[in-house]
Write a protein that holds these residues in place. Structure first.
Motif, PDB file in Angstrom:
ATOM      1  N   MET A   1       0.771  -1.197   0.016  1.00 49.11           N
ATOM      2  CA  MET A   1      -0.022   0.105   0.141  1.00 49.11           C
ATOM      3  C   MET A   1       0.941   1.186  -0.067  1.00 49.11           C
ATOM      4  N   ASP A   2       0.555   2.008  -0.677  1.00 48.71           N
ATOM      5  CA  ASP A   2       1.283   3.435  -0.676  1.00 48.71           C
ATOM      6  C   ASP A   2       0.772   4.414  -0.219  1.00 48.71           C
ATOM      7  N   TYR A   3       1.558   4.847   1.101  1.00 50.92           N
ATOM      8  CA  TYR A   3       0.857   6.029   1.554  1.00 50.92           C
ATOM      9  C   TYR A   3       0.573   7.290   0.715  1.00 50.92           C
ATOM     10  N   ASN A   4       1.406   7.614  -0.085  1.00 49.05           N
ATOM     11  CA  ASN A   4       1.228   8.924  -0.864  1.00 49.05           C
ATOM     12  C   ASN A   4      -0.073   8.824  -1.447  1.00 49.05           C
ATOM     13  N   HIS A   5      -0.082   7.728  -2.356  1.00 54.59           N
ATOM     14  CA  HIS A   5      -1.497   7.564  -3.182  1.00 54.59           C
ATOM     15  C   HIS A   5      -2.662   7.591  -2.376  1.00 54.59           C
ATOM     16  N   MET A   6      -2.657   6.812  -1.328  1.00 52.56           N
ATOM     17  CA  MET A   6      -3.763   6.768  -0.342  1.00 52.56           C
ATOM     18  C   MET A   6      -4.138   8.222   0.134  1.00 52.56           C
ATOM     19  N   GLY A   7      -2.963   8.866   0.443  1.00 51.47           N
ATOM     20  CA  GLY A   7      -3.346  10.280   1.124  1.00 51.47           C
ATOM     21  C   GLY A   7      -3.846  11.247   0.031  1.00 51.47           C
ATOM     22  N   ASP A   8      -3.381  11.018  -1.002  1.00 52.26           N
ATOM     23  CA  ASP A   8      -3.901  12.000  -2.454  1.00 52.26           C
ATOM     24  C   ASP A   8      -5.227  11.660  -2.574  1.00 52.26           C
ATOM     25  N   LEU A   9      -5.691  10.069  -2.440  1.00 52.69           N
ATOM     26  CA  LEU A   9      -7.118  10.029  -2.636  1.00 52.69           C
ATOM     27  C   LEU A   9      -7.864  10.468  -1.568  1.00 52.69           C
ATOM     28  N   ILE A  10      -7.570  10.331  -0.217  1.00 53.17           N
ATOM     29  CA  ILE A  10      -8.447  10.912   0.912  1.00 53.17           C
ATOM     30  C   ILE A  10      -8.627  12.262   0.667  1.00 53.17           C
ATOM     31  N   SER A  11      -7.503  12.935   0.484  1.00 56.15           N
ATOM     32  CA  SER A  11      -7.536  14.572   0.069  1.00 56.15           C
ATOM     33  C   SER A  11      -8.557  14.885  -0.792  1.00 56.15           C
ATOM     34  N   SER A  12      -8.400  14.200  -2.028  1.00 57.43           N
ATOM     35  CA  SER A  12      -9.111  14.578  -3.338  1.00 57.43           C
ATOM     36  C   SER A  12     -10.711  14.444  -3.188  1.00 57.43           C
ATOM     37  N   GLY A  48      -8.987  -0.451  11.927  1.00 64.63           N
ATOM     38  CA  GLY A  48     -10.231  -0.139  12.241  1.00 64.63           C
ATOM     39  C   GLY A  48     -10.905   0.799  11.849  1.00 64.63           C
ATOM     40  N   THR A  49     -10.272   1.983  11.408  1.00 63.14           N
ATOM     41  CA  THR A  49     -10.747   3.182  10.822  1.00 63.14           C
ATOM     42  C   THR A  49     -11.224   2.908   9.409  1.00 63.14           C
ATOM     43  N   LEU A  50     -10.806   2.165   8.388  1.00 67.72           N
ATOM     44  CA  LEU A  50     -10.987   2.342   6.885  1.00 67.72           C
ATOM     45  C   LEU A  50     -12.224   1.997   6.596  1.00 67.72           C
ATOM     46  N   ALA A  52     -14.933   2.823   7.820  1.00 68.88           N
ATOM     47  CA  ALA A  52     -15.856   4.099   8.404  1.00 68.88           C
ATOM     48  C   ALA A  52     -15.097   5.207   7.443  1.00 68.88           C
ATOM     49  N   LEU A  53     -13.991   5.323   7.418  1.00 69.91           N
ATOM     50  CA  LEU A  53     -13.514   6.294   6.282  1.00 69.91           C
ATOM     51  C   LEU A  53     -14.163   6.048   4.883  1.00 69.91           C
ATOM     52  N   ALA A  54     -13.885   4.751   4.420  1.00 70.95           N
ATOM     53  CA  ALA A  54     -14.417   4.709   2.926  1.00 70.95           C
ATOM     54  C   ALA A  54     -15.878   5.009   2.954  1.00 70.95           C
ATOM     55  N   ASP A  55     -16.830   4.557   3.943  1.00 72.67           N
ATOM     56  CA  ASP A  55     -18.029   4.778   3.816  1.00 72.67           C
ATOM     57  C   ASP A  55     -18.347   6.498   3.956  1.00 72.67           C
ATOM     58  N   ILE A  56     -17.723   7.259   4.705  1.00 72.05           N
ATOM     59  CA  ILE A  56     -17.822   8.744   4.563  1.00 72.05           C
ATOM     60  C   ILE A  56     -17.331   9.167   3.328  1.00 72.05           C
ATOM     61  N   LEU A  57     -16.445   8.792   2.846  1.00 73.15           N
ATOM     62  CA  LEU A  57     -16.049   9.188   1.499  1.00 73.15           C
ATOM     63  C   LEU A  57     -16.527   8.793   0.352  1.00 73.15           C
ATOM     64  N   GLY A  58     -17.588   7.614   0.617  1.00 74.86           N
ATOM     65  CA  GLY A  58     -18.421   7.359  -0.700  1.00 74.86           C
ATOM     66  C   GLY A  58     -17.662   6.433  -1.603  1.00 74.86           C
ATOM     67  N   ILE A  59     -16.490   5.648  -0.890  1.00 83.00           N
ATOM     68  CA  ILE A  59     -15.984   4.663  -1.824  1.00 83.00           C
ATOM     69  C   ILE A  59     -15.976   3.467  -0.958  1.00 83.00           C
TER      70      ILE A  59
END
Length: 135
Positions: A1-12, A48-50, A52-59
């Motif tokens: 897993m690439d933290y940078n790409h995940m970070g870019d996705l979360i941010s965008s 454990g946060t993933l 809920a995070l995905a649900d909030i982001l709608g992905i």
């Protein structure tokens, strides 16, 4: 897993939903500093946060883990900018260190006058200060 790409996705995706880091953090019961670290690729969300995070982001969680969610077009160039920023900070750290070493070596060799010492140390401290303020 690439933290940078995940970070870019979360941010965008967060920005496309007009949500602040603080709002996302509150929904996930984490700090806004944690969200900032995720988005900058310094760390990633706890497993454990993933969901809920995905649900909030709608992905889906899978999209989040594979960093394949749809980022808005205006944010797709972010990784190049992030790499440029990291390179600039690395150069500033190197210059700061080099100025300190140069001051020490010239001082030991007895070839350092006060004016040059102050100049070298000022450049070094300025570079390190910029790095510290940028992080």
């Amino acid at each position: 897993m690439d933290y940078n790409h995940m970070g870019d996705l979360i941010s965008s995706v967060r920005k496309s939903k007009n949500m602040t880091q603080k709002e996302l953090a509150d929904l996930l019961h984490v700090t806004d500093k944690a969200v900032s670290k995720w988005e900058r690729g310094i760390s990633c969300p706890d497993i454990g946060t993933l969901p809920a995070l995905a649900d909030i982001l709608g992905i889906s969680t899978d999209e989040l883990l594979r960093c394949r969610g749809q980022a808005p077009a205006e944010n797709r160039g972010a990784p190049a900018g992030r790499e440029l920023r990291r390179t600039a900070l690395l150069v500033l750290r190197a210059v700061g260190l080099a100025m300190g070493v140069a001051t020490l070596v010239l001082s030991v060799l007895g070839k350092l006058d006060g004016r040059t010492a102050v100049t070298l140390l000022s450049v070094g401290v300025t570079c390190i200060g910029i790095v510290q303020l940028s992080e």
